[in-house]
Design a protein around this motif. Sequence first.
Motif, mmCIF file in Angstrom:
data_model
loop_
_atom_site.group_PDB
_atom_site.id
_atom_site.type_symbol
_atom_site.label_atom_id
_atom_site.label_comp_id
_atom_site.label_asym_id
_atom_site.label_seq_id
_atom_site.Cartn_x
_atom_site.Cartn_y
_atom_site.Cartn_z
ATOM 1 N N PRO A 52 0.816 -1.211 0.000
ATOM 2 C CA PRO A 52 0.000 0.000 0.000
ATOM 3 C C PRO A 52 0.852 1.264 0.000
ATOM 4 O O PRO A 52 2.014 1.256 0.425
ATOM 5 C CB PRO A 52 -0.798 -0.122 1.300
ATOM 6 N N GLU A 80 1.364 3.953 -10.566
ATOM 7 C CA GLU A 80 0.810 2.659 -10.185
ATOM 8 C C GLU A 80 1.675 1.515 -10.713
ATOM 9 O O GLU A 80 1.857 0.500 -10.028
ATOM 10 C CB GLU A 80 -0.627 2.536 -10.706
ATOM 11 N N ARG A 97 4.511 1.184 -8.359
ATOM 12 C CA ARG A 97 4.077 0.533 -7.118
ATOM 13 C C ARG A 97 3.920 -0.968 -7.313
ATOM 14 O O ARG A 97 4.279 -1.765 -6.437
ATOM 15 C CB ARG A 97 2.751 1.132 -6.647
ATOM 16 N N GLU A 98 3.426 -1.377 -8.459
ATOM 17 C CA GLU A 98 3.214 -2.797 -8.740
ATOM 18 C C GLU A 98 4.519 -3.534 -9.034
ATOM 19 O O GLU A 98 4.539 -4.762 -9.116
ATOM 20 C CB GLU A 98 2.261 -2.955 -9.929
ATOM 21 N N GLN A 151 -5.922 6.906 -2.040
ATOM 22 C CA GLN A 151 -7.201 6.722 -2.721
ATOM 23 C C GLN A 151 -7.122 7.232 -4.156
ATOM 24 O O GLN A 151 -7.664 6.609 -5.086
ATOM 25 C CB GLN A 151 -8.292 7.474 -1.964
ATOM 26 N N GLN A 206 -5.396 4.734 -6.407
ATOM 27 C CA GLN A 206 -6.289 3.614 -6.714
ATOM 28 C C GLN A 206 -7.314 3.998 -7.773
ATOM 29 O O GLN A 206 -7.725 3.169 -8.591
ATOM 30 C CB GLN A 206 -6.996 3.141 -5.447
ATOM 31 N N SER A 207 -7.722 5.259 -7.784
ATOM 32 C CA SER A 207 -8.754 5.703 -8.723
ATOM 33 C C SER A 207 -8.284 5.642 -10.167
ATOM 34 O O SER A 207 -9.112 5.660 -11.098
ATOM 35 C CB SER A 207 -9.191 7.137 -8.391
ATOM 36 N N GLU A 250 -7.267 3.200 -11.672
ATOM 37 C CA GLU A 250 -7.731 1.943 -12.260
ATOM 38 C C GLU A 250 -9.060 2.125 -12.987
ATOM 39 O O GLU A 250 -9.398 1.346 -13.880
ATOM 40 C CB GLU A 250 -7.885 0.883 -11.170
#
Length: 332
Positions: free
Chosen positions: A12, A42, A45-46, A312, A315-316, A318
Amino acid sequence: MRAFVINQYKGPLQPVDVPDPVVGERDVLVQIHAAGLNVLDEKIREGEFKQILPYELPQILGNDLAGTVIGLGAKVRGFGLGDEVYARPDKDRIGTFAERIAVAEADLALKPTSVSFEEAASLPLVALTAWQALVERGNLQPGQRVLVHAGAGGVGSIAIQLAKHLGAVVATTVSTGNVEFVRELGADVVIDYRSADFEQQLDGYDLVLDSLGGKNLEKSLRVLRPGGTAIGIAGPPDPAFARELGANLVLRLGITALSSKTRRQARRLGVNYEFLFMRADGAQLSRITALVDDGALRPVVGRVFDFEQTAQALQSLEDRGTRGKSVIRMPS
């Protein structure tokens, strides 16, 4: 200072207190007022780029910023305290999801005076990507035809405007709800990918900017004229990128293999394929500043999140439903 970091890949994004940045002699210390969100954040992060961008964890994420100069390295000559600036920091020095950051002077530019900090923060990565694809790599000329995929997205919305400024005929692919939006940006030919196949409607294009990869890239090669070029920003990476990266032999061979199928397809069709991983460039960003202040380019900000909502907000991404860019706003 407060920042959002990842402690491990796929983990996270968490708010933590971290030391203030170390300011080198050619660095500019910036108080960040807004930070742009990118799909690249992202992907980092992945862990998708950990072989080619091996960040030391924990790592502050974030690749776009707009803010005010609050400190100067001893050899900085191009900026002064209080200057309003924006940047995409070098790939090895990311970390804009924070209150402050030290940026190399060469990667920084004065922000456009005609837009807000939030709008300015939406621009650096996507505008530099569009510039390096269309101007630097593509050498796009007046009257030439260019296909920009995902025209309502961050890169696409800027690339359409830049291509029109350069005098090109612009086609783009979007979903039904964005057809009129991209026409307003300047697109000449708009294809709703939900109801039509762009390969069946387009032919003889000089340049394609592909942000989707896979089958979309394969089809893009087939709409080019002989000698035309497809520039991919979603991969696969090519041997030229491996050389730019200074990769070791094993990694160079691996990267070369990733794009071998695409390059063979391009050769059979008599066209070219190039992979672009944009780089920081303050001089190019200064030219983009002029285009924004002259009205040739306008930022497209779809959503603004408060700093506390950074996890948040990431994440948005996506959802892929936001027009243009999402931006994080720092507390005043």
